[in-house]
Design a protein around this motif. Structure first.
Motif, PDB file in Angstrom:
ATOM      1  N   GLY A  32       0.772  -1.234   0.000  1.00  0.00           N
ATOM      2  CA  GLY A  32       0.000   0.000   0.000  1.00  0.00           C
ATOM      3  C   GLY A  32       0.797   1.274   0.000  1.00  0.00           C
ATOM      4  O   GLY A  32       0.223   2.372  -0.013  1.00  0.00           O
ATOM      5  N   THR A  33       2.136   1.185  -0.027  1.00  0.00           N
ATOM      6  CA  THR A  33       2.952   2.405  -0.009  1.00  0.00           C
ATOM      7  C   THR A  33       3.309   2.866  -1.408  1.00  0.00           C
ATOM      8  O   THR A  33       3.110   4.026  -1.758  1.00  0.00           O
ATOM      9  CB  THR A  33       4.234   2.182   0.813  1.00  0.00           C
ATOM     10  N   VAL A  34       3.854   1.976  -2.232  1.00  0.00           N
ATOM     11  CA  VAL A  34       4.093   2.328  -3.631  1.00  0.00           C
ATOM     12  C   VAL A  34       2.749   2.397  -4.343  1.00  0.00           C
ATOM     13  O   VAL A  34       1.918   1.492  -4.216  1.00  0.00           O
ATOM     14  CB  VAL A  34       5.012   1.288  -4.302  1.00  0.00           C
ATOM     15  N   THR A  35       2.521   3.489  -5.071  1.00  0.00           N
ATOM     16  CA  THR A  35       1.227   3.687  -5.722  1.00  0.00           C
ATOM     17  C   THR A  35       1.323   3.744  -7.238  1.00  0.00           C
ATOM     18  O   THR A  35       0.300   3.677  -7.921  1.00  0.00           O
ATOM     19  CB  THR A  35       0.566   4.981  -5.216  1.00  0.00           C
ATOM     20  N   SER A  36       2.532   3.884  -7.775  1.00  0.00           N
ATOM     21  CA  SER A  36       2.748   3.908  -9.219  1.00  0.00           C
ATOM     22  C   SER A  36       4.121   3.320  -9.504  1.00  0.00           C
ATOM     23  O   SER A  36       5.001   3.348  -8.642  1.00  0.00           O
ATOM     24  CB  SER A  36       2.674   5.333  -9.772  1.00  0.00           C
ATOM     25  N   MET A 216      17.359   6.629   2.749  1.00  0.00           N
ATOM     26  CA  MET A 216      15.919   6.664   2.975  1.00  0.00           C
ATOM     27  C   MET A 216      15.581   6.266   4.405  1.00  0.00           C
ATOM     28  O   MET A 216      16.119   5.302   4.939  1.00  0.00           O
ATOM     29  CB  MET A 216      15.171   5.744   2.004  1.00  0.00           C
ATOM     30  N   SER A 217      14.682   7.020   5.013  1.00  0.00           N
ATOM     31  CA  SER A 217      14.094   6.681   6.308  1.00  0.00           C
ATOM     32  C   SER A 217      12.764   7.403   6.383  1.00  0.00           C
ATOM     33  O   SER A 217      12.513   8.367   5.644  1.00  0.00           O
ATOM     34  CB  SER A 217      14.993   7.116   7.476  1.00  0.00           C
ATOM     35  N   ALA A 218      11.902   6.945   7.278  1.00  0.00           N
ATOM     36  CA  ALA A 218      10.608   7.612   7.440  1.00  0.00           C
ATOM     37  C   ALA A 218      10.812   9.069   7.825  1.00  0.00           C
ATOM     38  O   ALA A 218      10.137   9.972   7.307  1.00  0.00           O
ATOM     39  CB  ALA A 218       9.777   6.879   8.497  1.00  0.00           C
ATOM     40  N   SER A 219      11.740   9.339   8.726  1.00  0.00           N
ATOM     41  CA  SER A 219      11.972  10.713   9.182  1.00  0.00           C
ATOM     42  C   SER A 219      12.479  11.597   8.058  1.00  0.00           C
ATOM     43  O   SER A 219      12.074  12.753   7.930  1.00  0.00           O
ATOM     44  CB  SER A 219      12.968  10.722  10.341  1.00  0.00           C
ATOM     45  N   ARG A 220      13.359  11.068   7.226  1.00  0.00           N
ATOM     46  CA  ARG A 220      13.885  11.893   6.135  1.00  0.00           C
ATOM     47  C   ARG A 220      12.836  12.157   5.067  1.00  0.00           C
ATOM     48  O   ARG A 220      12.794  13.241   4.485  1.00  0.00           O
ATOM     49  CB  ARG A 220      15.138  11.245   5.541  1.00  0.00           C
ATOM     50  N   VAL A 221      12.000  11.175   4.781  1.00  0.00           N
ATOM     51  CA  VAL A 221      10.910  11.426   3.833  1.00  0.00           C
ATOM     52  C   VAL A 221       9.991  12.519   4.368  1.00  0.00           C
ATOM     53  O   VAL A 221       9.639  13.460   3.666  1.00  0.00           O
ATOM     54  CB  VAL A 221      10.119  10.131   3.558  1.00  0.00           C
ATOM     55  N   LEU A 222       9.591  12.404   5.627  1.00  0.00           N
ATOM     56  CA  LEU A 222       8.730  13.419   6.227  1.00  0.00           C
ATOM     57  C   LEU A 222       9.437  14.758   6.311  1.00  0.00           C
ATOM     58  O   LEU A 222       8.830  15.812   6.098  1.00  0.00           O
ATOM     59  CB  LEU A 222       8.276  12.971   7.620  1.00  0.00           C
ATOM     60  N   GLY A 223      10.723  14.734   6.603  1.00  0.00           N
ATOM     61  CA  GLY A 223      11.471  15.977   6.666  1.00  0.00           C
ATOM     62  C   GLY A 223      11.568  16.674   5.324  1.00  0.00           C
ATOM     63  O   GLY A 223      11.445  17.898   5.231  1.00  0.00           O
ATOM     64  N   SER A 224      11.781  15.902   4.260  1.00  0.00           N
ATOM     65  CA  SER A 224      11.845  16.481   2.917  1.00  0.00           C
ATOM     66  C   SER A 224      10.510  17.090   2.517  1.00  0.00           C
ATOM     67  O   SER A 224      10.452  18.162   1.903  1.00  0.00           O
ATOM     68  CB  SER A 224      12.270  15.414   1.904  1.00  0.00           C
ATOM     69  N   LEU A 225       9.416  16.405   2.858  1.00  0.00           N
ATOM     70  CA  LEU A 225       8.094  16.970   2.600  1.00  0.00           C
ATOM     71  C   LEU A 225       7.904  18.264   3.383  1.00  0.00           C
ATOM     72  O   LEU A 225       7.347  19.243   2.870  1.00  0.00           O
ATOM     73  CB  LEU A 225       7.007  15.968   2.967  1.00  0.00           C
ATOM     74  N   VAL A 276      11.993   0.058   4.244  1.00  0.00           N
ATOM     75  CA  VAL A 276      11.409   1.315   4.733  1.00  0.00           C
ATOM     76  C   VAL A 276       9.985   1.481   4.207  1.00  0.00           C
ATOM     77  O   VAL A 276       9.072   1.866   4.944  1.00  0.00           O
ATOM     78  CB  VAL A 276      12.275   2.521   4.309  1.00  0.00           C
ATOM     79  N   LEU A 277       9.786   1.148   2.947  1.00  0.00           N
ATOM     80  CA  LEU A 277       8.483   1.359   2.315  1.00  0.00           C
ATOM     81  C   LEU A 277       7.427   0.369   2.785  1.00  0.00           C
ATOM     82  O   LEU A 277       6.234   0.702   2.808  1.00  0.00           O
ATOM     83  CB  LEU A 277       8.622   1.285   0.793  1.00  0.00           C
ATOM     84  N   THR A 278       7.840  -0.842   3.140  1.00  0.00           N
ATOM     85  CA  THR A 278       6.853  -1.846   3.547  1.00  0.00           C
ATOM     86  C   THR A 278       6.639  -1.895   5.055  1.00  0.00           C
ATOM     87  O   THR A 278       5.667  -2.494   5.520  1.00  0.00           O
ATOM     88  CB  THR A 278       7.261  -3.247   3.052  1.00  0.00           C
ATOM     89  N   ALA A 279       7.514  -1.286   5.822  1.00  0.00           N
ATOM     90  CA  ALA A 279       7.311  -1.229   7.269  1.00  0.00           C
ATOM     91  C   ALA A 279       6.130  -0.305   7.568  1.00  0.00           C
ATOM     92  O   ALA A 279       5.877   0.659   6.834  1.00  0.00           O
ATOM     93  CB  ALA A 279       8.569  -0.719   7.966  1.00  0.00           C
ATOM     94  N   PRO A 280       5.372  -0.575   8.635  1.00  0.00           N
ATOM     95  CA  PRO A 280       4.195   0.252   8.939  1.00  0.00           C
ATOM     96  C   PRO A 280       4.533   1.672   9.378  1.00  0.00           C
ATOM     97  O   PRO A 280       3.671   2.548   9.327  1.00  0.00           O
ATOM     98  CB  PRO A 280       3.503  -0.523  10.071  1.00  0.00           C
ATOM     99  N   THR A 281       5.772   1.936   9.775  1.00  0.00           N
ATOM    100  CA  THR A 281       6.127   3.246  10.328  1.00  0.00           C
ATOM    101  C   THR A 281       5.861   4.382   9.356  1.00  0.00           C
ATOM    102  O   THR A 281       5.227   5.385   9.705  1.00  0.00           O
ATOM    103  CB  THR A 281       7.602   3.264  10.751  1.00  0.00           C
ATOM    104  N   LEU A 282       6.366   4.263   8.129  1.00  0.00           N
ATOM    105  CA  LEU A 282       6.216   5.349   7.162  1.00  0.00           C
ATOM    106  C   LEU A 282       4.753   5.600   6.852  1.00  0.00           C
ATOM    107  O   LEU A 282       4.300   6.757   6.874  1.00  0.00           O
ATOM    108  CB  LEU A 282       6.985   5.029   5.880  1.00  0.00           C
ATOM    109  N   ARG A 283       3.988   4.562   6.565  1.00  0.00           N
ATOM    110  CA  ARG A 283       2.579   4.753   6.240  1.00  0.00           C
ATOM    111  C   ARG A 283       1.826   5.383   7.411  1.00  0.00           C
ATOM    112  O   ARG A 283       0.983   6.253   7.219  1.00  0.00           O
ATOM    113  CB  ARG A 283       1.936   3.417   5.849  1.00  0.00           C
ATOM    114  N   ALA A 284       2.144   4.949   8.621  1.00  0.00           N
ATOM    115  CA  ALA A 284       1.458   5.483   9.798  1.00  0.00           C
ATOM    116  C   ALA A 284       1.767   6.964   9.989  1.00  0.00           C
ATOM    117  O   ALA A 284       0.865   7.764  10.273  1.00  0.00           O
ATOM    118  CB  ALA A 284       1.861   4.695  11.043  1.00  0.00           C
ATOM    119  N   ARG A 285       3.026   7.332   9.802  1.00  0.00           N
ATOM    120  CA  ARG A 285       3.393   8.740  10.009  1.00  0.00           C
ATOM    121  C   ARG A 285       2.842   9.633   8.904  1.00  0.00           C
ATOM    122  O   ARG A 285       2.483  10.785   9.140  1.00  0.00           O
ATOM    123  CB  ARG A 285       4.908   8.860  10.131  1.00  0.00           C
TER     124      ARG A 285
END
Length: 323
Positions: A32-36, A216-225, A276-285
């Motif tokens: 459910g994380t990758v969409t395209s 890549m990490s959940a924090s860095r993705v969120l930080g870049s956004l 990172v993409l399949t772990a629940p952390t990124l999707r949850a955050r």
């Protein structure tokens, strides 16, 4: 506190590169994380990738390739400014150097792009949802004009504009990666004009140059956004794309685009992105911060839902992201 509302497209590049890569990409899509996904039609596993895209109804675009492996168009049968003496593309930096020197015939670029668009249609039975460029070749000077013309002729509306705010200040990137990212940004900025004049569209925000592979990490993705949203008015809706390269490592000699897989594809970094993409952390955050995942061809029809206030914000994620 009111925050910008975000529709996020997560695109897995290099679909069709090898069976192990594709296995990981499909896994991330089903999670459910990758969409395209973006398909390399000259990849050794392109036909199998097309089957997987149809089986799982994966939104699929074209990853236009002018730098790695063998061409699919007329150039493969004759001498071409796109190829070296062995009949392969000139490479990530070699192609850039040839373009800068004026040694690349743009008419041959157009022929190859059209051949890849036609090959995509043969494999999937439909036009691509979007077209971007392998190793960002589509924003190079001159190439971007040809690219825009070809996409307009094939009625493809969506592309990628790899402009990532603040990437030059990302201290965790090694100097060569940071320099390359800044070069890509400069070229992307210059491509805005040709892309706009030919009716192409792209997301408001792009992330991925600073979060590739080991970075890549959940924090860095969120930080870049968060960095990208700094100047967006509260309550404003916008769209974003995260470029990703998940997959299980390639095992030589299998994979690649005709000359075997590259070192990055064989490394643990692809697997790290997959984890990172399949772990629940990124999707949850992402969900916690009101970020809605969608495919790029959904952007015309979907609208961000109302934001539910929560303690965490994208701004706080930026403050806490690793350096």
């Amino acid at each position: 506190m009111a925050r910008p509302r975000v529709l996020l497209v997560v695109t897995a590049d290099d679909f069709g590169y090898c069976l192990r890569r594709d296995e990981g990409i499909v896994e991330a899509f089903l999670a459910g994380t990758v969409t395209s996904v973006s398909l390399l039609v000259n990849g050794t596993a392109a036909e199998r990738a097309a089957e997987l895209a149809r089986k799982y109804s994966i939104p699929t675009g074209l990853h236009a390739n002018l730098s790695e492996g063998r061409p699919v168009g007329p150039a493969r049968h004759s001498a071409s400014s796109l190829l070296n003496r062995e009949g392969f593309f000139l490479g990530k930096m070699g192609f850039r150097e040839a373009v800068a020197a004026g040694d690349v015939a743009l008419s041959q670029v157009r022929e190859e792009l059209e051949a890849q668009l036609s090959r995509f249609q043969e494999l999937l039975g439909r036009p691509p949802t979007h077209v971007d460029g392998h190793q960002h070749v589509h924003v190079l000077p001159g190439v971007c004009q040809v690219f825009a013309e070809a996409l307009q002729a094939y009625r493809v509306r969506f592309t990628r504009l790899p402009l990532e705010r603040g990437v030059g200040g990302c201290a965790w990137l090694e100097a060569p990666a940071r320099a390359f990212a800044c070069t890509v940004e400069r070229d992307a900025q210059a491509a805005v004009g040709p892309f706009s004049r030919h009716g192409l569209r792209w997301t408001d925000v792009f992330v991925g140059l600073s979060t590739c592979g080991r970075h890549m990490s959940a924090s860095r993705v969120l930080g870049s956004l968060a960095r990208a949203l700094e100047d967006i008015p509260a309550g404003h809706a916008l769209t974003a794309e995260l470029m990703a390269h998940p997959g299980y490592p390639s095992v030589p000699p299998t994979g690649g685009c005709g000359e075997g897989p590259d070192a990055f594809s064989c490394s643990w970094e692809r697997l790290h992105e997959l984890q990172v993409l399949t772990a629940p952390t990124l999707r949850a955050r992402l969900a916690q911060n009101g970020v809605q995942l969608c495919a790029i061809d959904d952007l015309d029809s979907k609208r961000p839902a109302d934001i539910v206030p929560c303690e965490a914000t994208l701004e706080s994620c930026l403050e806490s992201s690793p350096s």
